[in-house]
Design a protein around this motif. Structure first.
Motif, PDB file in Angstrom:
ATOM      1  N   PHE A 110       0.845  -1.196   0.000  1.00  0.00           N
ATOM      2  CA  PHE A 110       0.000   0.000   0.000  1.00  0.00           C
ATOM      3  C   PHE A 110       0.880   1.246   0.000  1.00  0.00           C
ATOM      4  O   PHE A 110       1.947   1.262   0.614  1.00  0.00           O
ATOM      5  CB  PHE A 110      -0.905   0.027   1.232  1.00  0.00           C
ATOM      6  CG  PHE A 110      -1.966  -1.035   1.248  1.00  0.00           C
ATOM      7  CD1 PHE A 110      -3.269  -0.735   0.912  1.00  0.00           C
ATOM      8  CD2 PHE A 110      -1.650  -2.350   1.604  1.00  0.00           C
ATOM      9  CE1 PHE A 110      -4.257  -1.719   0.926  1.00  0.00           C
ATOM     10  CE2 PHE A 110      -2.622  -3.335   1.620  1.00  0.00           C
ATOM     11  CZ  PHE A 110      -3.936  -3.018   1.276  1.00  0.00           C
ATOM     12  N   VAL A 111       0.409   2.275  -0.682  1.00  0.00           N
ATOM     13  CA  VAL A 111       0.999   3.594  -0.531  1.00  0.00           C
ATOM     14  C   VAL A 111       0.098   4.361   0.435  1.00  0.00           C
ATOM     15  O   VAL A 111      -1.125   4.435   0.240  1.00  0.00           O
ATOM     16  CB  VAL A 111       1.164   4.335  -1.878  1.00  0.00           C
ATOM     17  CG1 VAL A 111      -0.147   4.489  -2.618  1.00  0.00           C
ATOM     18  CG2 VAL A 111       1.796   5.712  -1.646  1.00  0.00           C
ATOM     19  N   VAL A 112       0.707   4.885   1.509  1.00  0.00           N
ATOM     20  CA  VAL A 112      -0.039   5.576   2.568  1.00  0.00           C
ATOM     21  C   VAL A 112       0.415   7.030   2.596  1.00  0.00           C
ATOM     22  O   VAL A 112       1.622   7.310   2.650  1.00  0.00           O
ATOM     23  CB  VAL A 112       0.206   4.923   3.942  1.00  0.00           C
ATOM     24  CG1 VAL A 112      -0.662   5.601   5.001  1.00  0.00           C
ATOM     25  CG2 VAL A 112      -0.084   3.423   3.883  1.00  0.00           C
ATOM     26  N   PHE A 139      -4.844   8.461   4.139  1.00  0.00           N
ATOM     27  CA  PHE A 139      -5.543   7.614   3.176  1.00  0.00           C
ATOM     28  C   PHE A 139      -4.507   6.747   2.476  1.00  0.00           C
ATOM     29  O   PHE A 139      -3.293   6.988   2.564  1.00  0.00           O
ATOM     30  CB  PHE A 139      -6.354   8.439   2.171  1.00  0.00           C
ATOM     31  CG  PHE A 139      -5.544   9.430   1.384  1.00  0.00           C
ATOM     32  CD1 PHE A 139      -5.085   9.113   0.113  1.00  0.00           C
ATOM     33  CD2 PHE A 139      -5.265  10.683   1.900  1.00  0.00           C
ATOM     34  CE1 PHE A 139      -4.344  10.021  -0.624  1.00  0.00           C
ATOM     35  CE2 PHE A 139      -4.517  11.609   1.166  1.00  0.00           C
ATOM     36  CZ  PHE A 139      -4.052  11.274  -0.094  1.00  0.00           C
ATOM     37  N   GLU A 140      -4.984   5.730   1.787  1.00  0.00           N
ATOM     38  CA  GLU A 140      -4.071   4.754   1.197  1.00  0.00           C
ATOM     39  C   GLU A 140      -4.688   4.145  -0.048  1.00  0.00           C
ATOM     40  O   GLU A 140      -5.915   4.135  -0.219  1.00  0.00           O
ATOM     41  CB  GLU A 140      -3.754   3.656   2.206  1.00  0.00           C
ATOM     42  CG  GLU A 140      -4.995   2.892   2.647  1.00  0.00           C
ATOM     43  CD  GLU A 140      -4.723   1.985   3.841  1.00  0.00           C
ATOM     44  OE1 GLU A 140      -5.272   0.868   3.840  1.00  0.00           O
ATOM     45  OE2 GLU A 140      -3.983   2.397   4.754  1.00  0.00           O
ATOM     46  N   PHE A 141      -3.814   3.653  -0.911  1.00  0.00           N
ATOM     47  CA  PHE A 141      -4.247   2.892  -2.078  1.00  0.00           C
ATOM     48  C   PHE A 141      -3.339   1.672  -2.194  1.00  0.00           C
ATOM     49  O   PHE A 141      -2.125   1.750  -1.972  1.00  0.00           O
ATOM     50  CB  PHE A 141      -4.155   3.727  -3.355  1.00  0.00           C
ATOM     51  CG  PHE A 141      -5.038   4.938  -3.361  1.00  0.00           C
ATOM     52  CD1 PHE A 141      -6.413   4.808  -3.443  1.00  0.00           C
ATOM     53  CD2 PHE A 141      -4.501   6.204  -3.263  1.00  0.00           C
ATOM     54  CE1 PHE A 141      -7.239   5.925  -3.441  1.00  0.00           C
ATOM     55  CE2 PHE A 141      -5.303   7.332  -3.261  1.00  0.00           C
ATOM     56  CZ  PHE A 141      -6.682   7.186  -3.340  1.00  0.00           C
ATOM     57  N   TYR A 186       4.490   6.953   2.586  1.00  0.00           N
ATOM     58  CA  TYR A 186       5.326   5.751   2.685  1.00  0.00           C
ATOM     59  C   TYR A 186       4.629   4.553   2.058  1.00  0.00           C
ATOM     60  O   TYR A 186       3.409   4.545   1.843  1.00  0.00           O
ATOM     61  CB  TYR A 186       5.669   5.453   4.151  1.00  0.00           C
ATOM     62  CG  TYR A 186       4.504   5.231   5.093  1.00  0.00           C
ATOM     63  CD1 TYR A 186       4.118   3.952   5.484  1.00  0.00           C
ATOM     64  CD2 TYR A 186       3.805   6.319   5.633  1.00  0.00           C
ATOM     65  CE1 TYR A 186       3.076   3.749   6.376  1.00  0.00           C
ATOM     66  CE2 TYR A 186       2.756   6.130   6.519  1.00  0.00           C
ATOM     67  CZ  TYR A 186       2.390   4.842   6.888  1.00  0.00           C
ATOM     68  OH  TYR A 186       1.351   4.637   7.769  1.00  0.00           O
ATOM     69  N   LEU A 187       5.449   3.531   1.738  1.00  0.00           N
ATOM     70  CA  LEU A 187       4.942   2.236   1.313  1.00  0.00           C
ATOM     71  C   LEU A 187       4.898   1.309   2.513  1.00  0.00           C
ATOM     72  O   LEU A 187       5.737   1.403   3.418  1.00  0.00           O
ATOM     73  CB  LEU A 187       5.837   1.622   0.239  1.00  0.00           C
ATOM     74  CG  LEU A 187       5.966   2.354  -1.101  1.00  0.00           C
ATOM     75  CD1 LEU A 187       6.849   1.548  -2.045  1.00  0.00           C
ATOM     76  CD2 LEU A 187       4.607   2.627  -1.727  1.00  0.00           C
ATOM     77  N   GLU A 188       3.924   0.396   2.503  1.00  0.00           N
ATOM     78  CA  GLU A 188       3.776  -0.531   3.613  1.00  0.00           C
ATOM     79  C   GLU A 188       3.327  -1.886   3.075  1.00  0.00           C
ATOM     80  O   GLU A 188       2.429  -1.972   2.228  1.00  0.00           O
ATOM     81  CB  GLU A 188       2.750   0.011   4.613  1.00  0.00           C
ATOM     82  CG  GLU A 188       2.558  -0.841   5.837  1.00  0.00           C
ATOM     83  CD  GLU A 188       1.542  -0.214   6.790  1.00  0.00           C
ATOM     84  OE1 GLU A 188       1.958   0.402   7.783  1.00  0.00           O
ATOM     85  OE2 GLU A 188       0.327  -0.318   6.506  1.00  0.00           O
TER      86      GLU A 188
END
Length: 947
Positions: A110-112, A139-141, A186-188
């Motif tokens: 996810f990108v947050v 938010f995230e995608f 950030y990425l998660e």
């Protein structure tokens, strides 16, 4: 079960080693309250492009095939100096190449984005992921698995449209707009099924904490949830059944360490979510979990505090107070605009955010109100970690309360509470401020007027109930009221008031006389006062004077207000505006860059600071901290003891040390009187004491009644003081030590015979103080008495109070107009432009060198370090007219003394006059203070020693 817990704990000890990278801003994980092991910070340099014509969508910029010409430093909003780009348009695009680590293969990525203002669309690998509206919440995608190429660079493109929308929750961004990405991105990596939230609701009375876990969608299979709470026996594994998306259960926390302001204990939590089908693998699960990081399992680090927020009566009264852990707490808060001069909404470092909390605690405050901004999670973390209460505002919209605006507030409120639920520092949610956005334009008698309509009030009630349902563990405030609006349903009976310091006693007397259960005072029609704590939720002198007070010594009025508040314990606390300066309100405890201001309190009582004005055990003499008196007058001093604490370690008897010190008519320090008085002490006492009686000095002076309250062991609990201006005409003769006779030749500052200044010359309050800016001089001709011949004069000296004099914005020629849209940041950007201002003493000095001569004979050159303004300008405050205007209030100078050259005395005897010239060669200017302005009660004076 034990073996499984060990396996899950292993996840939190293992952190993937990332390749060395160029240092990035704010490298720390942005959410200490919600942190997974596998994450990759994307802050730093991004390609950037403005889209003034809104052409990017049509031209396919989201595909990442074009190079953007600018570079922006994420996560600073565009326009902020730290971003590296100016504010040139409402729409802008970001892009950079990101590489998903190879060891994340097989996981969901996810990108947050912590926050981006306002409408944000994201593309990855040329594929549009989605759009989010909102400026304050995360938010995230998800990056589509089909597009992921682990270990290979791929383009991440972001478009942000920050066009103003009346319905958007904009807040008070005029001090520097939060344009675009303004919190860490950030990425998660996560497992296929993962935790969306894990909320903890403590119950200190039962010794339990309620745990509520939620998933983003119903579970596809039975899942096992385990918790490892540091210091707490591991609870049994909980099952989230197939088809379920939420689970609640209680965990016993025996002998709980409570979260308090002095000991803010946090319970660290490691949570694991794993398919229940894997439980039988036991130790073998470890290998499964390690493969690819968190394959098949989700792990989150979070925390909570065991604390309770409620309302109880102040002991011995029926006054409702906010309570922390069942103990009333007297709220002493600051309004925190939470801005940075170079980062705007975004702070430059984690250390800076930590220091924001430290600054508040260092001066004795117990809380802040983050104003019209949902604050950065790491700042809230430091409030949790260091023990500082927080009131959290929902940002406002600036249009009318139409359906679109209401829907936006209803959408964002749950997101706010969802993100910040676990922060023990937050004790209340504030839904609206000063009815901003809640008034509707209606036509009355042919004119359009703004009205807070009953139907809008009913909607506000619905928002209160919505917040209460989402979070029954905290207090909810419907509207932090001001300017004619009232409350509806609320847990706190708050109110705003900005007054000059001399107005507080009358105001509080009226307010407390009308505030009682069942009263309609400060409530809208159809709503009444209940058992809510009555608190001030904004005060200060900044708006207490016509057109605001600009930058001025705020501590004098603050001292008066705090003294008055402590005499009215029905008011369960106050909130000062504000923590730090912003571009058009220069009344902070600290400057905009957080450097200190100087109050001068220690000049009145050694060791006194702002912290004494916030002491839990406090002695007050009321709002009037200066009074004109006659020589030898017996003054009755009223005393009130306000103990806002249950402390028992101070003993049963306190000692009040009373000292009468000050400055005589020549600015020399004097000690006139000293005695002690015993006071019986009980916790929570609010008591008017027997007054003390003090004999004023026989001489012209500024007398300071210093009050030091000590416990039974001699420890200082608090300090306070009153000042008395002993008014007496100055004699023309004086006898000093050893019987030395002196003749005094005084001159009124405004009676100069000549003056020339390169920038400007003007007088204050009809000449109580005279100013010259730039280079130039003042010249005075002082009549020399005929009987002072050479054979009976042994010398002379000259004393005066003077300071440097900077030409401030308000004093420059021309018609200066200040923008009136203050709430949207229509500031002056000049802290001296307001007509009432006189910038308060701080680290920025403005010095001046003054050459002094008598009858053309040099007496030397003296340095004036600054043109200060603070408590020490006692006379400048005392003699201010009470007309809601200020004229260089708080300003004062330095006591200067030089010898008059013998040749000048001889010439004066010959000509009958002593010509005094005070000249400045540079641009430092000169201010001269008379007997009713500044710090010392004397006019410029020549002291002639008579044989």
């Amino acid at each position: 079960m034990l073996r499984l817990s060990l396996c899950l704990c292993f996840l939190f000890l293992w952190v993937r080693a990332l390749p060395a990278q160029t240092p990035v801003p704010l490298p720390e994980h942005p959410r200490p309250d919600w942190q997974r092991a596998n994450w990759l910070n994307l802050n730093g340099a991004w390609e950037f492009r403005f889209d003034k014509e809104d052409a990017g969508l049509k031209q396919g910029w989201g595909k990442g095939t074009q190079k953007f010409p600018l570079s922006i430093n994420v996560p600073f909003p565009w326009g902020a100096p730290l971003s590296g780009v100016k504010d040139e348009a409402d729409i802008a695009w970001y892009q950079r190449t990101v590489t998903v680590p190879k060891d994340w293969k097989g996981q969901r990525v996810f990108v947050v984005i912590g926050a981006s203002d306002y409408r944000t669309t994201v593309w990855f690998g040329g594929k549009e992921l989605g759009t989010f509206e909102g400026g304050y919440v995360p938010f995230e995608f998800e990056l589509p698995a089909s597009a992921l190429k682990a270990g290979a660079g791929q383009k991440l493109v972001i478009r942000v449209d920050d066009t103003r929308r009346d319905y958007a929750l904009y807040g008070k961004q005029g001090y520097g707009n939060a344009r675009g990405i303004w919190q860490t991105i950030y990425l998660e990596a996560r497992a296929n099924e993962y935790l969306e939230t894990l909320h903890f609701t403590p119950d200190i009375d039962k010794g339990t904490v309620k745990v509520t876990a939620t998933l983003p969608k119903p579970a596809s299979q039975d899942l096992a949830l385990t918790l490892n709470i540091a210091g707490v026996s591991a609870p049994a594994t909980q099952t989230i059944g197939k088809g379920q998306s939420q689970l609640s259960f209680d965990v016993a926390v025996p002998d709980a360490k409570l979260w308090t302001l002095d000991n803010p204990h946090l319970y660290e939590v490691q949570a694991g979510l794993i398919p229940k089908s894997l439980l039988h693998l036991g130790e073998g699960t470890k290998a499964s979990l390690q493969m690819g990081g968190l394959r098949g399992a989700d792990g989150v680090n979070t925390y909570f505090g065991m604390r309770k927020i409620s309302v109880v009566n102040l002991p011995g009264t029926n006054y409702p107070y906010v309570a922390l852990n069942n103990q009333p707490i007297y709220l002493q808060l600051a309004l925190d605009q939470s801005y940075h001069p170079e980062g705007f909404y975004t702070f430059p470092t984690d250390e800076f955010m930590k220091n924001e909390i430290k600054l508040a605690k260092d001066i004795g405050l117990n809380g802040i109100r983050t104003h019209i901004k949902i604050d950065v999670p790491r700042k809230l973390y430091w409030a949790d970690k260091m023990g500082l209460l927080v009131m959290s505002d929902l940002p406002n919209f600036w249009g009318q309360p139409n359906a679109e605006a209401r829907a936006e507030s209803e959408r964002v409120l749950p997101q706010l509470i969802k993100r910040d639920f676990n922060h023990p520092a937050i004790f209340s949610w504030i839904l609206f401020n000063e009815t901003w956005g809640l008034r509707t334009k209606v036509e009355e008698n042919g004119k359009k007027v703004d009205r807070y309509l009953p139907e809008t009030q009913q909607w506000v009630v619905s928002m209160y109930r919505k917040a209460k349902a989402l979070d029954p563990s905290r207090l909810i405030e419907d509207n932090s009221i001001c300017c004619g609006a009232g409350h509806t349903e609320t847990d706190i009976n708050s109110w705003h008031e900005y007054l000059p310091g001399y107005g507080w006693d009358e105001y509080l007397k009226n307010l407390t006389s009308k505030t009682a259960e069942g009263s309609t005072f400060n409530f809208e029609k159809g709503y009444t006062v209940g058992k809510q704590p009555n608190i001030n939720s904004e005060f200060g002198n900044v708006w207490g004077y016509d057109g605001s007070s600009g930058d001025v010594d705020w501590t004098w009025d603050y001292h008066r207000a705090v003294n008055a508040f402590r005499q009215y314990p029905l008011v369960a606390g106050w909130l000062y505006t504000e923590h730090h300066d912003v571009i058009n309100e220069w009344n902070g405890y600290f400057k905009f860059d957080r450097t200190p201001k100087y109050t001068g309190l220690e000049a009145f009582v050694p060791g006194m600071s702002l912290k004494d004005l916030h002491a839990d055990i406090y002695v007050t003499t009321g709002q009037n901290i200066s009074k004109s008196v006659r020589p030898t007058e017996v003054v009755q001093v009223p005393l009130t003891i306000s103990s806002m604490t249950g402390r028992t370690d101070v003993g049963n008897e306190l000692t009040l040390k009373v000292e009468l010190n000050g400055w005589d008519a020549f600015g020399q320090e004097k000690k006139w009187q000293s005695f002690t008085q015993k006071i019986a002490y009980t916790p929570w006492m609010q008591q008017t004491m027997a007054p003390v009686y003090v004999i004023m000095p026989a001489e012209k002076s500024v007398a300071v009644l210093a009050l030091t309250l000590q416990d039974s062991k001699g420890n200082v609990l608090s300090r306070n003081f009153n000042t008395y201006i002993v008014e007496k005409p100055q004699s023309s003769e004086m006898v000093t030590g050893g019987g030395q006779k002196n003749r005094l030749l005084t001159v009124d500052p405004k009676q100069f015979t000549d003056a020339k200044w390169s920038l400007k010359q003007w007088n204050v309050l009809e000449g109580l103080k005279v100013n010259g800016a730039g280079s130039g001089y003042f010249e005075y001709k002082i009549k020399w008495p005929a009987d002072l011949k050479a054979d009976n004069v042994s010398g002379a000296s000259f004393i005066m109070e003077a300071s440097a004099k900077q030409l401030y914005g308000k004093d420059k020629s021309g018609d200066v107009k200040i923008p009136d849209n203050y709430m949207l940041g229509g500031g002056t950007f000049d802290n001296s432009l307001n007509a009432n201002s006189y910038p308060m003493t701080d680290d920025s000095k403005f010095s001046s060198d003054v050459a002094i001569s008598f009858n053309g004979v040099s007496a030397g050159k003296l340095n004036l370090p600054d043109d200060p303004a603070d408590h020490r300008g006692v006379l400048s405050w005392h003699y201010q007219p009470q007309n809601r205007k200020l004229r260089e209030a708080g300003s004062y100078g330095y006591r200067l003394e030089v010898n008059v050259p013998a040749d000048a005395i001889l010439k004066a005897q010959q000509t009958g006059e002593l010509v005094l010239r005070l000249a400045v060669e540079g641009n430092g200017g000169l201010a001269i203070y008379g007997e009713k302005f500044g710090m010392y009660p004397f006019d410029p004076t020549v002291i002639v020693k008579v044989k």
